[in-house]
Design a protein around this motif. Structure first.
Motif, mmCIF file in Angstrom:
data_model
loop_
_atom_site.group_PDB
_atom_site.id
_atom_site.type_symbol
_atom_site.label_atom_id
_atom_site.label_comp_id
_atom_site.label_asym_id
_atom_site.label_seq_id
_atom_site.Cartn_x
_atom_site.Cartn_y
_atom_site.Cartn_z
ATOM 1 N N LEU A 146 -3.454 -0.879 14.796
ATOM 2 C CA LEU A 146 -3.920 0.405 14.266
ATOM 3 C C LEU A 146 -5.199 0.863 14.965
ATOM 4 C CD1 LEU A 146 -3.271 -0.281 10.477
ATOM 5 C CD2 LEU A 146 -2.114 1.461 11.861
ATOM 6 N N THR A 147 -6.125 -0.071 15.203
ATOM 7 C CA THR A 147 -7.387 0.291 15.853
ATOM 8 C C THR A 147 -7.147 0.771 17.273
ATOM 9 O OG1 THR A 147 -8.565 -1.358 14.504
ATOM 10 C CG2 THR A 147 -9.679 -0.539 16.481
ATOM 11 N N ALA A 148 -6.311 0.067 18.014
ATOM 12 C CA ALA A 148 -6.022 0.458 19.393
ATOM 13 C C ALA A 148 -5.344 1.818 19.463
ATOM 14 C CB ALA A 148 -5.153 -0.601 20.068
ATOM 15 N N LEU A 149 -4.562 2.160 18.418
ATOM 16 C CA LEU A 149 -3.892 3.463 18.369
ATOM 17 C C LEU A 149 -4.834 4.574 17.912
ATOM 18 C CD1 LEU A 149 -0.455 2.480 16.765
ATOM 19 C CD2 LEU A 149 -0.909 3.022 19.171
ATOM 20 N N ASP A 184 -7.810 3.998 22.573
ATOM 21 C CA ASP A 184 -7.395 4.104 23.972
ATOM 22 C C ASP A 184 -5.882 4.040 24.152
ATOM 23 O OD1 ASP A 184 -9.893 4.460 25.000
ATOM 24 O OD2 ASP A 184 -10.061 2.482 25.952
ATOM 25 N N CYS A 185 -5.172 3.464 23.180
ATOM 26 C CA CYS A 185 -3.714 3.316 23.308
ATOM 27 C C CYS A 185 -2.957 4.374 22.515
ATOM 28 C CB CYS A 185 -3.283 1.924 22.871
ATOM 29 S SG CYS A 185 -3.886 0.609 23.943
ATOM 30 N N GLU A 186 -3.623 5.462 22.172
ATOM 31 C CA GLU A 186 -2.936 6.542 21.463
ATOM 32 C C GLU A 186 -1.688 6.963 22.245
ATOM 33 O OE1 GLU A 186 -3.708 11.087 19.780
ATOM 34 O OE2 GLU A 186 -5.335 9.959 20.743
ATOM 35 N N GLY A 187 -0.550 6.974 21.560
ATOM 36 C CA GLY A 187 0.709 7.334 22.202
ATOM 37 C C GLY A 187 1.316 6.232 23.039
ATOM 38 N N GLU A 188 0.681 5.068 23.089
ATOM 39 C CA GLU A 188 1.184 3.927 23.867
ATOM 40 C C GLU A 188 1.174 2.663 23.004
ATOM 41 O OE1 GLU A 188 -0.045 3.889 28.184
ATOM 42 O OE2 GLU A 188 -1.712 5.022 27.309
ATOM 43 N N PRO A 189 2.036 2.609 21.997
ATOM 44 C CA PRO A 189 1.973 1.493 21.051
ATOM 45 C C PRO A 189 2.270 0.134 21.659
ATOM 46 C CG PRO A 189 3.947 2.806 20.696
ATOM 47 C CD PRO A 189 3.075 3.574 21.637
ATOM 48 N N LEU A 190 3.128 0.084 22.679
ATOM 49 C CA LEU A 190 3.432 -1.219 23.272
ATOM 50 C C LEU A 190 2.246 -1.759 24.058
ATOM 51 C CD1 LEU A 190 7.156 -0.733 24.315
ATOM 52 C CD2 LEU A 190 6.223 -1.832 22.268
ATOM 53 N N ALA A 191 1.454 -0.873 24.634
ATOM 54 C CA ALA A 191 0.221 -1.306 25.291
ATOM 55 C C ALA A 191 -0.766 -1.853 24.263
ATOM 56 C CB ALA A 191 -0.403 -0.149 26.063
ATOM 57 N N ALA A 192 -0.805 -1.228 23.100
ATOM 58 C CA ALA A 192 -1.678 -1.709 22.025
ATOM 59 C C ALA A 192 -1.243 -3.087 21.554
ATOM 60 C CB ALA A 192 -1.661 -0.718 20.860
ATOM 61 N N ILE A 193 0.059 -3.272 21.394
ATOM 62 C CA ILE A 193 0.577 -4.571 20.957
ATOM 63 C C ILE A 193 0.311 -5.633 22.016
ATOM 64 C CG2 ILE A 193 2.689 -5.856 20.447
ATOM 65 C CD1 ILE A 193 3.758 -3.243 19.158
ATOM 66 N N ARG A 234 5.889 6.019 15.188
ATOM 67 C CA ARG A 234 5.513 7.434 15.268
ATOM 68 C C ARG A 234 4.788 7.727 16.585
ATOM 69 N NH1 ARG A 234 9.476 8.271 11.970
ATOM 70 N NH2 ARG A 234 8.979 8.441 9.742
ATOM 71 N N HIS A 235 3.948 6.810 17.040
ATOM 72 C CA HIS A 235 3.252 7.015 18.312
ATOM 73 C C HIS A 235 4.230 6.972 19.485
ATOM 74 C CE1 HIS A 235 -1.241 7.036 17.778
ATOM 75 N NE2 HIS A 235 -0.847 6.789 16.542
ATOM 76 N N ARG A 236 5.372 6.372 19.292
ATOM 77 C CA ARG A 236 6.380 6.337 20.349
ATOM 78 C C ARG A 236 7.282 7.573 20.283
ATOM 79 N NH1 ARG A 236 7.880 2.619 24.151
ATOM 80 N NH2 ARG A 236 10.078 2.677 24.815
ATOM 81 N N GLY A 237 7.026 8.448 19.336
ATOM 82 C CA GLY A 237 7.790 9.687 19.244
ATOM 83 C C GLY A 237 9.043 9.588 18.417
ATOM 84 N N ILE A 238 9.199 8.512 17.645
ATOM 85 C CA ILE A 238 10.376 8.335 16.787
ATOM 86 C C ILE A 238 10.058 8.955 15.437
ATOM 87 C CG2 ILE A 238 11.869 6.638 15.671
ATOM 88 C CD1 ILE A 238 11.143 4.779 18.076
ATOM 89 N N ASP A 239 10.731 10.049 15.107
ATOM 90 C CA ASP A 239 10.386 10.798 13.896
ATOM 91 C C ASP A 239 11.479 10.766 12.837
ATOM 92 O OD1 ASP A 239 12.269 12.364 15.140
ATOM 93 O OD2 ASP A 239 11.004 14.143 15.342
ATOM 94 N N ALA A 240 12.446 9.856 12.964
ATOM 95 C CA ALA A 240 13.530 9.751 11.989
ATOM 96 C C ALA A 240 12.975 9.304 10.634
ATOM 97 C CB ALA A 240 14.583 8.765 12.480
#
Length: 348
Positions: A146-149, A184-193, A234-240
Motif C-alpha cells: 500500500l505504501t509503495a502504491l 513511486d509504484c503508483e500504477g505498477e503494483p507488481l513493482a511494488a510487490i 485496481r492499480h493494474r486497471g482491473i475494474d471488475a
C-alpha cells in the motif's frame, strides 16, 4: 463455492515482534504448511507443529475447518512460495518463497507469479470463488504494498496490540533498500510487490485477475491483506466487481477505515461476527482478546454460514481445538461435556 488458498512464506515474518503466526519465530515457516493440512484433514498430518500464537491462540485454519465441517465447501490449495512441504494436495505454480523486504528485492518472481496465477484463475470451471491466504508477516508486506502504491496505509495485526510503527520502520527500510519513495509504484503494483511485498500477493492478484476476466464472481476472503490485493488489482486497471469478506475482529480494530478502504477500491464488504463472546473457551477467548483476527479464509468461510448455524460452528470449533490438543480452560464447559448438541446450540 470453492475456497482457493494460496499459501506461502516470507523472511519478513522473522523480524522480531511483527507476527503472531507461530509460537516462536523458528516455527513460522511451518505455519502455512500446517494451516493447509488442518483445512484439508482437520489436523496437521506431516507438519510437526500446530500453529498457535505465543499466547496460545490457535490458527484461523481451525475456524475455517470448523465452518467447512458444518456447511461444506471445496478447497484448492496453491503453493505460493511454501518453505516447508505439506501433505495437503497443492497446485504448484512455481512460486518461490519471499525474502526480507529490507533486502531490496522481496519477491524476485512477482511478474511470473502473477502470470501463472492469471492463467490458473482463467481456467477455473467455477461460477464463483473465494480466495484466502496464509502467509506469516502478511500484514507488514500489505503495508509495504500500500505504501509503495501511495495508498492510505494502515493494516491490521495478528497481535492484540498492533505494532504499526515497527511495521512502518520495516517498510521504510525496505523502500530505502529498493531506492523507492512512498507512491513511486503508483500504477505498477507488481513493482511494488517485488520491492516490499510477499509471494502470496501476486499469486492472489493473478488468480483474481484471471477469474474476473473469465467472468467469475470473486470474493477476497481476508482483511487488510486483501485490501492491499484489491489495491494492486485496481492499480493494474482491473475494474471488475470485487468483494471482500472478513471478520468482525478486523472490522472492530480498523473501524471506519476498513469500510473507507473498500469504498476507495470499489469493493463490496461483508463482515461476519462468529459470536465467540458467547462461549468461555480458551480459543474463542483469545480471538475476542484481539489475537489472530483473520487468515486462512476465515472471514470468507464464516460468511457462508446460514442464519441459525453459527452455534454449530462454535461447537465444531471446540471439537477441532480438542483434535489439535487445545482444550478449554479448566472448569469451563464441564456441564456441557455430556450435553446433547441441541443444548449447546441455543442462540444464533
Amino acid at each position: 463455492m470453492r475456497l482457493l488458498l494460496p499459501a506461502g512464506t516470507t523472511e519478513t515474518a522473522l523480524i522480531d515482534g511483527i507476527s503472531a503466526a507461530g509460537a516462536a519465530p523458528e516455527l513460522m515457516e511451518h505455519t502455512p504448511s500446517a494451516d493447509v493440512e488442518i483445512l484439508e484433514y482437520g489436523e496437521p498430518v506431516a507438519s510437526p507443529v500446530t500453529p498457535v500464537s505465543p499466547n496460545g491462540c490457535p490458527t484461523p485454519a481451525a475456524v475455517t475447518r470448523a465452518v467447512r465441517e458444518v456447511v461444506g465447501f471445496d478447497v484448492s490449495v496453491i503453493d505460493a512460495g511454501l518453505t516447508r512441504s505439506t501433505a495437503a494436495p497443492t497446485v504448484d505454480l512455481g512460486v518461490e518463497p519471499g525474502t526480507d523486504v529490507r533486502e531490496g528485492v522481496a519477491v524476485s518472481d512477482a511478474n511470473a507469479a502473477f502470470d501463472r496465477g492469471h492463467d490458473y484463475g482463467a481456467s477455473l470451471p467455477d461460477d464463483e470463488i473465494m480466495i484466502g491466504e496464509t502467509v506469516p508477516g502478511g500484514t507488514t508486506t500489505a503495508l509495504g504494498l500500500l505504501t509503495a502504491l501511495g495508498e492510505p496505509a494502515e493494516v491490521s495485526s495478528s497481535l492484540p496490540e498492533n505494532p504499526l510503527e515497527r511495521k512502518r520502520r520495516v517498510v521504510d527500510d525496505g523502500l530505502a533498500a529498493s531506492g523507492l519513495e512512498p507512491g513511486d509504484c503508483e500504477g505498477e503494483p507488481l513493482a511494488a510487490i517485488e520491492a516490499v511485498g510477499d509471494p502470496v500477493q501476486p499469486t492472489v492478484a493473478g488468480i483474481a485477475a484471471g477469474a474476473l476476466e473469465a467472468g467469475l464472481e470473486v470474493t477476497l476472503a481476508g482483511g487488510t491483506q486483501m485490501v492491499a490485493v484489491a489495491a494492486a488489482l485496481r492499480h493494474r486497471g482491473i475494474d471488475a466487481p470485487l468483494s471482500i469478506a472478513t471478520t468482525s475482529f478486523v472490522a472492530d480494530e480498523r473501524g471506519d477505515r476498513l469500510a473507507d478502504a473498500c469504498e476507495r477500491f470499489d469493493c463490496e464488504l461483508a463482515v461476519t461476527d462468529p459470536g465467540f463472546d458467547e462461549r468461555d473457551h480458551v480459543a474463542m477467548n483469545r480471538y475476542c482478546a484481539g489475537e489472530a483476527k483473520e487468515g486462512v479464509g476465515m472471514g470468507g468461510a464464516l460468511s457462508l454460514v446460514p442464519d441459525g448455524r453459527m452455534c454449530d460452528v462454535r461447537d465444531r470449533l471446540e471439537a477441532v481445538c480438542t483434535r489439535l490438543g487445545i482444550e478449554a480452560e479448566e472448569g469451563i464447559d464441564d456441564e456441557r461435556d455430556g450435553a446433547d448438541a441441541t443444548e449447546g446450540c441455543r442462540g444464533p
